[in-house]
Design a protein around this motif. Structure first.
Motif, PDB file in Angstrom:
ATOM      1  N   ARG A  50      20.814  51.500  14.658  1.00 24.47           N
ATOM      2  CA  ARG A  50      19.775  50.410  14.823  1.00 24.47           C
ATOM      3  C   ARG A  50      19.137  50.030  16.202  1.00 24.47           C
ATOM      4  O   ARG A  50      17.880  50.226  16.498  1.00 24.47           O
ATOM      5  CB  ARG A  50      19.842  49.268  14.160  1.00 24.47           C
ATOM      6  CG  ARG A  50      20.444  48.802  12.581  1.00 24.47           C
ATOM      7  CD  ARG A  50      20.673  47.584  12.575  1.00 24.47           C
ATOM      8  NE  ARG A  50      22.589  47.993  12.633  1.00 24.47           N
ATOM      9  CZ  ARG A  50      23.732  47.752  12.101  1.00 24.47           C
ATOM     10  NH1 ARG A  50      22.893  49.150  10.418  1.00 24.47           N
ATOM     11  NH2 ARG A  50      25.237  47.527  12.251  1.00 24.47           N
ATOM     12  N   ILE A 146      19.189  47.973   6.102  1.00 26.14           N
ATOM     13  CA  ILE A 146      19.104  48.991   7.550  1.00 26.14           C
ATOM     14  C   ILE A 146      20.281  48.155   7.990  1.00 26.14           C
ATOM     15  O   ILE A 146      21.140  48.058   8.820  1.00 26.14           O
ATOM     16  CB  ILE A 146      17.830  48.533   8.351  1.00 26.14           C
ATOM     17  CG1 ILE A 146      16.582  49.786   7.639  1.00 26.14           C
ATOM     18  CG2 ILE A 146      17.569  48.863   9.584  1.00 26.14           C
ATOM     19  CD1 ILE A 146      15.448  49.662   7.757  1.00 26.14           C
ATOM     20  N   GLU A 147      20.301  46.680   8.187  1.00 25.88           N
ATOM     21  CA  GLU A 147      21.361  45.644   8.062  1.00 25.88           C
ATOM     22  C   GLU A 147      22.935  46.387   7.769  1.00 25.88           C
ATOM     23  O   GLU A 147      23.927  46.140   8.466  1.00 25.88           O
ATOM     24  CB  GLU A 147      21.427  44.516   8.078  1.00 25.88           C
ATOM     25  CG  GLU A 147      20.203  43.702   9.417  1.00 25.88           C
ATOM     26  CD  GLU A 147      20.439  43.768  10.959  1.00 25.88           C
ATOM     27  OE1 GLU A 147      21.511  43.788  10.813  1.00 25.88           O
ATOM     28  OE2 GLU A 147      19.573  44.276  11.875  1.00 25.88           O
TER      29      GLU A 147
END
Length: 354
Positions: A50, A146-147
């Motif tokens: 990220r 994504i997290e």
């Protein structure tokens, strides 16, 4: 169960997790949606995690058959660089996930979001098991995938974008594998991730054995009028930490079909087969050119004449990733009672032993 737990003769030396995440910095995350008539989801692959979103990776793309979609590839072809997460979902959720990736980048990396964003979103068709026209995938699911992204072992089969996918008439979905490659005094990793949704039952080949010919029974998907045999598509993402030029990444992507062919497919007209390869080496290079700094960039790369071991690694990892998608998947019953049976591992083992 993974393919290496079965009596399958697989070549090459995998990394510790035998997954695309063996490439340092690469992370994979999922959102899986199975409520009501939904059998779908979102997969996110982050080349540099990220915090590394926006740092370019050398990249290349290749399409074996264009009956599918992978957004953002024209800019990769132009610039040779990948800067955003790669997401994979179902055919009719591409726009939704595209919007969701932009929303996440704007919130997590405001400076990057102030520029133009061309996310890479790929798809395969899950309309046999999933209510594909329903609004099940929402923009926030892209951000959640994504997290959730992490390194280490990767779940396979009925997860993420692969939740509703089928492969060779069996339940397919998400699969991954890796290979280690020696070059000079260094050891590099080549990892592959597949969203496997392709192939006719009769084609299935495992370690050179045409097992599909012996497993033609219990094939409800092929019997269904709306499901074309061999259709559905396959997306493959290849990652490596070896220093490569964008053209060399494209050369890796061009080797993906050889790994798929080892599992039996001949490539259906109704299957979108699209592949992306990237290198996490040369961090800091291949930027936009707008930032202040040096007037030149330098890329370190493996000589073209030394690329063969990396091609071999791609072929072997892709083959095993498809098998891992099949062996890791569980039987699924989706919309309107449509059923996708799991690959019968006991029968497979017996056929391979014979």
């Amino acid at each position: 169960m993974r393919a290496r737990e079965l009596p399958i003769a697989l070549r090459g030396r995998p990394g510790p997790a035998n997954a695309i995440t063996d490439v340092p910095g690469v992370q994979v995350g999922y959102v899986t949606l199975t409520e009501g008539a939904a059998r779908t989801g979102v997969t996110a692959i982050l080349p540099r995690g990220r915090d590394g979103v926006g740092l370019p990776c050398a990249a290349g793309v290749y399409s074996l058959n264009g009956n599918g979609e992978m957004t953002g590839v024209t800019w990769i072809e132009e610039s040779g660089a990948l800067t955003l997460p790669v997401t994979i979902t179902n055919t009719h959720a591409v726009g939704t996930v595209h919007r969701g990736v932009i929303d996440w980048v704007v919130a997590a990396h405001p400076a990057l979001g102030a520029e133009w964003l061309l996310p890479v979103v790929a798809e395969t068709w899950d309309g046999y098991l999933n209510d594909i026209n329903g609004p099940h995938v929402r923009p926030e699911h892209a951000g959640q995938a994504i997290e959730s992204a992490a390194g280490g072992p990767v779940a396979e089969g009925n997860v993420g974008g692969g939740t509703g996918m089928n492969c060779y008439g069996f339940k397919g979905g998400s699969g991954t594998a890796s290979r280690q490659v020696e070059h000079a005094v260094d050891t590099y990793t080549v990892g592959a991730f597949v969203q496997a949704n392709f192939g006719r039952r009769s084609e299935l080949t495992v370690a050179g054995v045409p097992v599909g010919q012996e497993l033609l029974d219990d094939n409800p998907m092929e019997e269904h009028a709306r499901a074309r045999a061999g259709a559905g598509s396959v997306i493959v993402v290849v990652a490596t930490d070896a220093p490569l030029l964008p053209g060399q990444c494209k050369a890796l992507a061009r080797r993906v079909p050889m790994g798929l062919a080892r599992t039996g497919t001949t490539g259906s007209h109704f299957s979108g087969d699209i592949f992306l390869a990237f290198s996490t080496a040369n961090e800091g290079a291949l930027g936009s050119g707008f930032a202040a700094g040096d007037d030149y960039e330098t890329l370190r790369f493996v000589p073209w004449g030394r690329m063969d071991p990396f091609y071999t690694a791609v072929v072997e990892a892709v083959e095993e990733a498809v098998l891992n998608a099949l062996t890791g998947a569980e039987e699924s019953i989706g919309r309107d009672g449509h059923r996708s049976p799991a690959l019968p591992l006991d029968r497979l083992t017996e056929l391979l032993s014979r």
